[in-house]
Every structure is written in structure tokens, then in C-alpha cells.
Design a protein around this motif. Structure first.
Motif, short mmCIF file in Angstrom:
data_model
loop_
_atom_site.label_atom_id
_atom_site.label_comp_id
_atom_site.label_asym_id
_atom_site.label_seq_id
_atom_site.Cartn_x
_atom_site.Cartn_y
_atom_site.Cartn_z
N ASP A 343 0.83 -1.21 0.00
CA ASP A 343 0.00 0.00 0.00
C ASP A 343 0.87 1.26 0.00
O ASP A 343 0.62 2.21 0.76
CB ASP A 343 -0.95 0.00 1.22
N ARG A 345 1.84 4.68 -1.31
CA ARG A 345 1.09 5.72 -2.02
C ARG A 345 1.68 7.08 -1.73
O ARG A 345 2.37 7.28 -0.72
CB ARG A 345 -0.39 5.69 -1.60
N THR A 347 1.25 10.88 -0.70
CA THR A 347 0.30 11.67 0.10
C THR A 347 0.51 13.16 -0.07
O THR A 347 -0.32 13.95 0.40
CB THR A 347 0.44 11.30 1.58
N LEU A 356 5.30 10.08 1.27
CA LEU A 356 4.77 8.74 1.05
C LEU A 356 4.15 8.19 2.33
O LEU A 356 4.53 8.58 3.44
CB LEU A 356 5.88 7.78 0.60
N PHE A 358 3.02 4.05 3.67
CA PHE A 358 3.05 2.64 3.31
C PHE A 358 2.83 1.80 4.57
O PHE A 358 2.91 2.30 5.70
CB PHE A 358 4.37 2.28 2.64
N ALA A 427 5.85 3.80 -5.79
CA ALA A 427 4.81 4.78 -6.13
C ALA A 427 5.45 5.83 -7.02
O ALA A 427 6.66 6.06 -6.96
CB ALA A 427 4.23 5.41 -4.88
#
Length: 616
Positions: A343, A345, A347, A356, A358, A427
Motif C-alpha cells: 500500500d 502511495r 500523500t 509517502l 506505506f 509509487a
């Protein structure tokens, strides 16, 4: 009868006088008893000879051989070196098979490599070459330097040197490892030198002793009168040497094997220290048998540790010198790679950073590595480990504005396999910043008046969320994007050129970047004219229009009164030749224009029509 007898007697007498004389011819001067001096000799022929030997002697160069000419008792022989006269010898000495035509003498030692002998060809003045030989004339000191001989911590050398200009000794200078060394006189007896160079004797030898120097290779060079006599090298090795042949991991243990020799005591076993990762572990003896028959091997087994480790060996010195490293090898015992985060991603982004979030799935990692790849450079950030697992956040800073990045997130664990790029969490995001317009073009590049085309606009923008294009200041197109790389096209409208397009790109913060492009108009062969204004300065009324080749009027722009002005708007994109004629007959032409192309943005012309004869 008496008369006939008398005639016969006279004929016989005349015959007796003529026969002994033989046939009559002229006698030349060279056949006279005393010929002139420039006449050739009955034994005339070119001089001949031979060069037997050339040797260097202290006084010069000694030459032996013979030279003769049938016309001369003794010939003078000139000696030259590279066409420079070195001296003259007389060929007047006894020589087997050539009477007293031998020569054996010394001339000056001129520098060069080709020695030639010439002589005159009497009675002429021309010179005849008797012999030539390639023989470099020694003019600089020469000699030799023998191989070095080790003796304890010293090195002994011997050699010889001769200065060809003297029988006395020459001074020899040594240079050791590029630094000035000792000097000595080459005056020691050498039987081999006396045999090879008898003219100089044998007292030209020398010896010298120099310290062996530090560990490694050394070089000594000798010279006399700045002329090299040669160089020699030697290698000093007192420190132990050897190697680590293998470091093998088997289960929980590591087997270490190698060899070590001290060159000062090669048959004595030396000690070897073993270290791991720069720390001393234990000492062993290099006394095990080797495949080559020696007993200089060592072997040791130690406990293995997780991770990658370097094993090194240090040999003990037994005599002169110091302890020395024998070599290193590595082994690895790695745990499986820690699990990659999930996960991952983005931000948040700024001009120079990406934030990031996670989920940490690794419970035993020793740290995290974030690698941002983009803009031709990689930015790596190492983070400390997190306790346990769970949600994490991180920021990669120091990035370039308006750049696309892919961020890889990897857990790092000492003693474990490294997480690959393929398995890493990742990401992607663009950093912010004022938009960058990398390209903005209009096509086609040009257009022709009254030949309209549909223009197309192309652009390449980075970091914009919105873009607008104006055409000559009026809105033409607008669009939106996501802020990354934007390759787009827009209509430029139906046009025949003379267009100015302005592209404005905006980022999410409203920052604006612009770029302008022109679509130019090709030059025309006829003038582009919007209108023509005529002023009548004649005493008669005129009419303005267009007539064809048959005299038929195709355009009537109206009458042009006396002292009045008439402005004609040239029809758009029509090519005309406007004429001004007398109104009374509409035939007499008083003025006509060149061909004009009507164009709304063309020029405006003023024409004054003065009195004068009609145009042909």
C-alpha cells in the motif's frame, strides 16, 4: 728495245723504293715518341683496392687495406666519415700480393656511421671510391654493466667503461631509483676487456656496492660523460608472501585455507594471523603440505556468522622486513529477504519533495531505503528501522521541480538477502513547480495569402493542470490535464498566415508559463492591396473600372469628377488591373495600376492623376 728496257728498269727501281714504306696515314700526338702529359697511359685503368679493417684506437680510427693504380707507385687515400674528411693515408706499405700498395694508419675519429675511402685517378683529377663500410665511429664512452648480485642487505655490481679518446680511466656515475648514486673510476684490470680492445689495455673495470633498498623493485643506471652504460634491476623481498586460497561455508562453519612463506627462511614454517571483518580471530602455523611439495600451507575452521564477512590472513616475518597481509576472501550466509511494504502511495508533493505512506510488513528490518529515480539522477534516503509492523510515513526531499519520479521503498536487514527492485514497494509522482513548456509548434510552417489551410498546434508541457491558446489575442483553445507530462494538439483555425499563437500553461498553484509561435505568410508575386484612392487633377471627368482584353468593362467603380477623390475597395482575394479612362468615350486610358490582389489587411495606395497625354 733499249727504250723498253730502260723504262722497265725505272719502274723496278721505283717499286723498290715504295714497298718498304707501307700504306701512308697521319700520326697523332699521343703516338709520338714523347706524348703530351694528358694522354692516357698504355696501362691506364681505374684505381682498385680494399678496406680490410677498421678499429677504434685512442688516437682516432685505424684502417688497413690496399690501394693501387698501374700509373702510380703509391696512392694517397682519403678517409671520410659521413662525407666529412677525417684524414689521408699513403698506400705505400708492403701487402701480400700487391707489392708496396698497402696502407695501415690512423685518422681523426669523426662522428658518423659510414666510412669511405677515395683516391685520385691520375693523370685526371676525378676521385674513385675504393670502399665504403657502415661502421658507427665510437666517439662517446662505451662499456657494459653486469647483472646485480645480492649479498646480505647489499647489492654488488661490476662492469667496464672506455673513453675512446684516451687509454686512461673514465669516471662512472651511478643513479639508483632515479636519485644520484656513487661515482667511481673505471681503472680495475679486466682481461676480457684487454682481449676485446687491445688498443686500450685492460684497466677499465669497476665494481660498486649499494644498499638493497626497501621492499620492492629497484633500478640502477650507470653513465660516463653523460653517456649511458646500461641499467639493471633487482627485487627486494623480505616480507612474507602467500595467499588465501579458499574460504568455504559449510553449514555453521567456515573452512579457511592458504599458504605463507618468508623469503629469508623459506624452509621454516611461519605463523599466520586470521581476522574476520578487521578483527583478530586466532593464530595458526603454515606447516601443512601443499600440492607443490612444500610445507607452507595453513588451514583453520571457525564458526560462521550471518551476513557478508571478509576473512584476511597476516603472515609473520621471521627475518628482515615486516609482517605482511597475504590476502582476503569473503563468504556470506544470508537470511531470506525481508517482506516488502504494501500500500505504497503518495500523500503529498512539493517542488522538491514527495511524501509517502506505506504499510511496513517487516518485523526484523534494520532500516529502510527510499530511492527516487527521475530527472537523470537517483536520490537515495536511508531511514532507521521501525519497531514491529504497521503504517509508516516518509519524505524524499532534495528533488528537482517539475520532474517525474518513481520511488522504490525497500526494507534492509543485516545478514539477509537484499530486496530486489522487482519486489520493492513503489509509487510514482511529479514534483510541482512552474509549468515547463518543452515544445510548441504550428503547422504548416507558412501559408499563402488567399489560400487558406487548417492550422494545427502541437505542444509538450510538464507540470500543468490547465492550458490556453490565443490567436492574435483572441481565445482559440483551452484544456485541462493532471499535472504530469502533457503531449497535446489544438486547432489553429482556418488561415492563410500572419497568425500569432500564444500558449499559456498553469500549475495547480496558478503559476503561469507562456510560449509564442508564429504562422507566417509567404510573400506574393503581386502587391496585397486593401484600397486605392484616386484624385482627379485633370480638366475632364474620368471613370474608374476594369476592362478585359476585348475592351468589355467588368468592374465599374464610378466616375471620378474634376478635383474630386474616389476610393476603390479592392475586392478580397481578387487580382485586378484598375484603369482610369476619360468619361466621354470610355476608351482613352489616362492611368492604370499594376496587377493588385485584394486583401483586407493589405496596404492603402494614393494615386494623383495629373494632365498629360493618354497612355498607349
Amino acid at each position: 728495245m733499249k727504250l723498253t728496257s730502260l723504262f722497265a728498269a725505272v719502274v723496278l727501281a721505283a717499286s723498290a723504293l715504295v714497298v718498304p714504306a707501307g700504306p701512308a696515314y697521319a700520326v697523332g700526338p699521343c703516338q709520338s715518341p714523347e706524348p703530351p702529359p694528358d694522354c692516357p697511359s698504355p696501362n691506364d685503368g681505374p684505381p682498385t683496392g680494399r678496406l680490410d679493417s677498421i678499429t677504434r684506437v685512442p688516437a682516432g680510427i685505424r684502417l688497413t687495406g690496399w690501394a693501387s693504380d698501374p700509373d702510380e707507385a703509391a696512392l694517397p687515400v682519403r678517409v671520410s666519415v659521413d662525407d666529412v674528411l677525417a684524414g689521408e693515408l699513403m698506400a705505400d706499405k708492403p701487402y701480400p700480393g700487391h707489392d708496396n700498395h698497402g696502407f695501415d694508419g690512423v685518422v681523426a675519429a669523426k662522428p658518423g656511421s659510414r666510412v669511405c675511402l677515395t683516391t685520385a685517378d691520375p693523370p685526371t683529377t676525378r676521385r674513385i671510391t675504393i670502399a665504403c663500410r657502415t661502421w658507427p665511429v665510437p666517439v662517446l664512452p662505451f662499456g657494459a654493466l653486469g647483472a646485480p648480485v645480492r649479498s646480505g642487505i647489499s647489492v654488488q655490481l661490476a662492469g667496464w667503461a672506455i673513453d675512446p679518446g684516451t687509454t686512461g680511466p673514465v669516471t662512472v656515475t651511478a643513479e639508483v631509483d632515479g636519485r644520484p648514486g656513487p661515482q667511481m673510476s673505471a681503472n680495475l684490470p679486466r682481461a676480457d676487456v684487454a682481449s676485446a680492445h687491445p688498443a686500450y689495455g685492460g684497466d677499465h673495470g669497476f665494481t660498486l656496492t649499494v644498499p638493497e633498498g626497501a621492499e620492492g623493485e629497484h633500478r640502477i643506471c650507470l653513465s660516463a660523460r653523460a653517456t649511458s652504460l646500461g641499467c639493471q634491476t633487482w627485487t627486494v623481498r623480505h616480507n612474507p608472501y602467500g595467499g588465501v586460497d579458499s574460504v568455504v561455508l559449510t553449514g555453521d562453519q567456515v573452512r579457511i585455507a592458504g599458504w605463507a612463506v618468508d623469503p629469508d627462511q623459506p624452509t621454516t614454517s611461519t605463523l599466520v594471523d586470521i581476522g574476520v571483518d578487521g578483527k583478530y580471530l586466532r593464530t595458526t602455523t603454515a606447516d601443512r603440505p601443499r600440492p607443490d611439495g612444500s610445507r607452507n600451507g595453513f588451514e583453520m575452521t571457525v564458526d560462521a556468522a550471518d551476513g557478508v564477512h571478509e576473512v584476511c590472513a597476516l603472515g609473520w616475518n621471521l627475518g628482515l622486513g615486516d609482517h605482511a597481509y597475504l590476502g582476503c576472501r569473503s563468504y556470506s550466509r544470508l537470511q531470506p529477504a525481508p517482506p516488502a511494504p504494501t500500500d505504497v502511495r503518495v500523500t503529498g508533493v512539493t517542488d522538491t519533495s514527495i511524501e509517502l505512506a506505506f504499510t511496513d510488513q517487516a518485523a526484523t528490518e534494520t532500516g529502510y531505503r527510499l530511492e527516487a529515480r527521475g530527472g537523470g539522477k537517483n536520490k537515495i534516503i536511508d531511514l532507521p528501522s521501525y519497531a514491529g509492523t504497521g503504517s509508516r510515513t516518509a519524505t524524499v526531499s532534495g528533488l528537482q521541480p517539475v520532474t517525474s519520479y518513481e520511488v522504490l521503498v525497500k526494507p534492509v536487514q543485516t545478514g539477509a538477502v537484499e530486496v530486489t527492485d522487482q519486489d520493492a514497494g513503489r509509487a510514482s509522482a511529479w514534483t510541482t513547480g512552474a509549468p515547463v513548456i518543452e515544445a510548441f509548434t504550428a503547422g504548416p510552417a507558412t501559408a499563402r495569402a488567399c489560400k487558406k489551410v487548417d492550422a494545427r498546434l502541437s505542444f509538450r508541457i510538464v507540470g500543468a493542470v490547465r492550458a490556453e491558446i490565443t490567436r492574435n489575442g483572441a481565445p482559440q483553445w483551452a484544456g485541462q490535464a493532471g499535472g504530469g507530462l502533457w503531449n497535446g494538439e489544438a486547432p489553429g483555425g482556418n488561415t492563410d498566415g500572419n497568425e500569432t499563437y500564444v500558449l499559456s500553461a498553469y500549475d495547480s498553484a496558478g503559476r503561469k508559463t507562456t510560449r509564442t509561435v508564429r504562422l507566417d505568410q509567404e510573400p506574393t508575386t503581386v502587391p496585397l492591396v486593401k484600397s486605392v484612392s484616386f484624385f482627379n487633377n485633370r480638366p475632364d471627368i474620368l471613370v474608374v473600372g476594369v476592362w478585359d482584353a476585348l475592351g468589355n468593362q467588368t468592374h465599374d467603380f464610378g466616375p471620378l469628377l474634376i478635383n474630386a477623390r474616389l476610393t476603390v475597395q479592392v475586392p478580397q482575394c481578387q487580382q485586378l488591373n484598375i484603369q482610369v479612362r476619360r468619361a466621354v468615350d470610355r476608351r482613352t486610358v489616362v492611368f492604370q495600376t499594376v496587377d493588385l490582389l485584394g486583401y483586407s489587411t493589405g496596404m492603402q495606395r494614393d494615386v494623383r492623376i495629373d494632365p498629360g497625354p493618354p497612355m498607349p
